[in-house]
Design a protein around this motif. Structure first.
Motif, PDB file in Angstrom:
ATOM      1  N   LEU A  16     -33.293  -3.614  20.992  1.00 35.58           N
ATOM      2  CA  LEU A  16     -33.147  -3.190  19.782  1.00 35.58           C
ATOM      3  C   LEU A  16     -34.101  -2.201  19.323  1.00 35.58           C
ATOM      4  N   MET A  17     -35.286  -1.990  20.149  1.00 33.65           N
ATOM      5  CA  MET A  17     -36.143  -0.711  19.802  1.00 33.65           C
ATOM      6  C   MET A  17     -35.498   0.288  20.588  1.00 33.65           C
ATOM      7  N   ASP A  18     -34.741   0.480  21.330  1.00 33.03           N
ATOM      8  CA  ASP A  18     -34.031   1.594  21.884  1.00 33.03           C
ATOM      9  C   ASP A  18     -33.173   1.965  21.025  1.00 33.03           C
ATOM     10  N   ASP A  19     -32.132   1.054  20.344  1.00 32.74           N
ATOM     11  CA  ASP A  19     -31.269   1.467  19.355  1.00 32.74           C
ATOM     12  C   ASP A  19     -31.724   2.221  18.197  1.00 32.74           C
ATOM     13  N   THR A  20     -32.810   1.290  17.623  1.00 35.54           N
ATOM     14  CA  THR A  20     -33.581   1.894  16.417  1.00 35.54           C
ATOM     15  C   THR A  20     -34.111   3.290  16.938  1.00 35.54           C
ATOM     16  N   LEU A  21     -34.740   3.665  17.954  1.00 35.05           N
ATOM     17  CA  LEU A  21     -35.422   4.992  18.153  1.00 35.05           C
ATOM     18  C   LEU A  21     -34.378   6.080  18.399  1.00 35.05           C
ATOM     19  N   ARG A  22     -33.236   5.475  19.092  1.00 35.44           N
ATOM     20  CA  ARG A  22     -32.378   6.604  19.424  1.00 35.44           C
ATOM     21  C   ARG A  22     -31.523   6.993  17.996  1.00 35.44           C
ATOM     22  N   ARG A  23     -31.346   6.075  17.145  1.00 33.44           N
ATOM     23  CA  ARG A  23     -30.923   6.554  15.595  1.00 33.44           C
ATOM     24  C   ARG A  23     -31.927   7.459  15.206  1.00 33.44           C
TER      25      ARG A  23
ATOM     26  N   ALA B 157     -33.910   9.282  16.401  1.00 29.61           N
ATOM     27  CA  ALA B 157     -34.106  10.626  17.083  1.00 29.61           C
ATOM     28  C   ALA B 157     -32.763  11.480  16.830  1.00 29.61           C
ATOM     29  N   ARG B 158     -31.811  10.741  16.625  1.00 29.91           N
ATOM     30  CA  ARG B 158     -30.461  11.374  16.324  1.00 29.91           C
ATOM     31  C   ARG B 158     -30.674  11.908  14.982  1.00 29.91           C
ATOM     32  N   THR B 159     -31.194  11.267  13.788  1.00 31.42           N
ATOM     33  CA  THR B 159     -31.442  11.702  12.624  1.00 31.42           C
ATOM     34  C   THR B 159     -32.122  13.027  12.466  1.00 31.42           C
ATOM     35  N   GLU B 160     -33.444  12.632  13.165  1.00 34.92           N
ATOM     36  CA  GLU B 160     -34.415  13.927  13.232  1.00 34.92           C
ATOM     37  C   GLU B 160     -33.648  15.336  13.766  1.00 34.92           C
ATOM     38  N   ARG B 161     -32.762  15.032  15.082  1.00 35.13           N
ATOM     39  CA  ARG B 161     -32.279  16.250  15.351  1.00 35.13           C
ATOM     40  C   ARG B 161     -31.264  16.950  14.316  1.00 35.13           C
ATOM     41  N   GLU B 162     -30.548  16.005  13.505  1.00 38.79           N
ATOM     42  CA  GLU B 162     -29.639  16.479  12.476  1.00 38.79           C
ATOM     43  C   GLU B 162     -30.577  17.132  11.403  1.00 38.79           C
ATOM     44  N   GLN B 163     -31.654  16.823  11.105  1.00 46.33           N
ATOM     45  CA  GLN B 163     -32.606  17.214   9.771  1.00 46.33           C
ATOM     46  C   GLN B 163     -33.367  18.219  10.126  1.00 46.33           C
ATOM     47  N   ARG B 164     -33.644  18.543  11.344  1.00 50.51           N
ATOM     48  CA  ARG B 164     -34.868  19.496  11.969  1.00 50.51           C
ATOM     49  C   ARG B 164     -34.109  20.390  12.395  1.00 50.51           C
ATOM     50  N   HIS B 165     -34.604  21.876  12.396  1.00 53.99           N
ATOM     51  CA  HIS B 165     -34.122  23.162  12.906  1.00 53.99           C
ATOM     52  C   HIS B 165     -35.124  23.943  13.530  1.00 53.99           C
TER      53      HIS B 165
ATOM     54  N   ALA C 124     -35.275  10.679  26.159  1.00 51.42           N
ATOM     55  CA  ALA C 124     -36.113  10.185  27.140  1.00 51.42           C
ATOM     56  C   ALA C 124     -37.384   9.484  26.599  1.00 51.42           C
ATOM     57  N   VAL C 125     -37.816  10.024  25.467  1.00 53.59           N
ATOM     58  CA  VAL C 125     -39.204   9.438  24.902  1.00 53.59           C
ATOM     59  C   VAL C 125     -38.938   8.092  24.335  1.00 53.59           C
ATOM     60  N   ALA C 126     -37.716   7.941  23.786  1.00 50.82           N
ATOM     61  CA  ALA C 126     -37.168   6.963  22.997  1.00 50.82           C
ATOM     62  C   ALA C 126     -37.215   5.855  23.865  1.00 50.82           C
ATOM     63  N   ARG C 127     -36.388   6.080  25.034  1.00 49.44           N
ATOM     64  CA  ARG C 127     -36.204   4.931  25.996  1.00 49.44           C
ATOM     65  C   ARG C 127     -37.678   4.642  26.741  1.00 49.44           C
ATOM     66  N   THR C 128     -38.563   5.531  26.967  1.00 44.19           N
ATOM     67  CA  THR C 128     -39.906   5.044  27.525  1.00 44.19           C
ATOM     68  C   THR C 128     -40.667   4.075  26.250  1.00 44.19           C
ATOM     69  N   ASN C 129     -40.619   4.502  25.178  1.00 42.64           N
ATOM     70  CA  ASN C 129     -41.266   3.390  24.078  1.00 42.64           C
ATOM     71  C   ASN C 129     -40.506   2.130  23.990  1.00 42.64           C
ATOM     72  N   ALA C 130     -39.184   2.245  24.173  1.00 47.02           N
ATOM     73  CA  ALA C 130     -38.421   0.981  24.163  1.00 47.02           C
ATOM     74  C   ALA C 130     -38.944   0.020  25.240  1.00 47.02           C
ATOM     75  N   LEU C 131     -39.054   0.633  26.511  1.00 46.90           N
ATOM     76  CA  LEU C 131     -39.428   0.011  27.785  1.00 46.90           C
ATOM     77  C   LEU C 131     -40.676  -0.850  27.595  1.00 46.90           C
TER      78      LEU C 131
END
Length: 213
Positions: free
Chosen positions: A61-68, A70-78, A155-162
């Protein structure tokens, strides 16, 4: 008498669970002995089976949340190109901080252009140690053109989820063991209370002739 309450951690749980077989045909067996052994067996199964499942579920659950996120951050940050206006005077890092990679990032006053074309100026950190006025470097900005931290990587999202999953598994196992110890403590207290009641009844006649002692 089972002494699982005095054993340490999981070893005590295993020993107590083994009591189910040991007390099967024992004439000295009490109901509380079997209850204590069954509680230990259930706790052992929960620690071995349920705790890893809880950890896996939390990590997933944490991995899914963090990946979403991270994806939002990549879309909103330039990325934007910033130009150094002037360095910020700060304490020089010690040799130990530099050798161990603990030196704080250098900060500079820089200017850049937002996505809408408006100019921005602010104090931002940079990993580069030697920057002079007029030098350029890349920074991350949000939709309003404000300087922000880089987006989270997968990678950071996966590590935090683990780490979250491992912590959840340990917490579940610890809670189970605490619950087992609490139940055993109550069983022992009730057992001692019954012994005290029996002694109160038998104590006055203990050792007297004709009492069968």
């Amino acid at each position: 008498m089972l002494r699982s309450g005095t054993a340490g951690g999981g070893e005590g749980t295993v020993r107590a669970a083994a009591g189910i077989w040991r007390w099967r045909h024992n004439p000295l067996r009490r109901t509380t002995d079997l209850v204590e052994a069954w509680v230990a067996l259930v706790a052992l199964l929960l620690i071995v089976l349920a705790s890893p499942a809880v950890g896996w579920l939390c990590a997933s659950l944490m991995d899914d949340t963090l990946r979403r996120s991270a994806r939002t951050e990549r879309e909103q940050r330039h990325l934007a190109t910033a130009t150094v206006v002037r360095p910020v005077r700060e304490r020089a890092p010690s040799g130990t901080e530099v050798n161990w990679g603990l030196a704080p990032p250098r900060r500079v006053v820089a200017g850049w252009t937002a996505d809408d074309g408006s100019p921005r100026t602010g104090t931002v950190p940079t990993a580069r140690r030697t920057l002079r006025a007029g030098d350029t470097f890349l920074i991350w900005t949000d939709r309003r053109g404000h300087a922000v931290s880089p987006p989270m990587s997968d990678a950071v999202a996966r590590t935090n989820a683990l780490f979250t999953g491992a912590a959840a598994a340990v917490a579940a196992a610890f809670s189970t063991e605490c619950g087992r110890r609490l139940v055993v403590w109550r069983i022992v207290r009730r057992r001692y209370a019954r012994l005290d009641q029996a002694w109160v009844k038998a104590g006055p006649d203990w050792g007297r002739a004709g009492t069968g002692s």
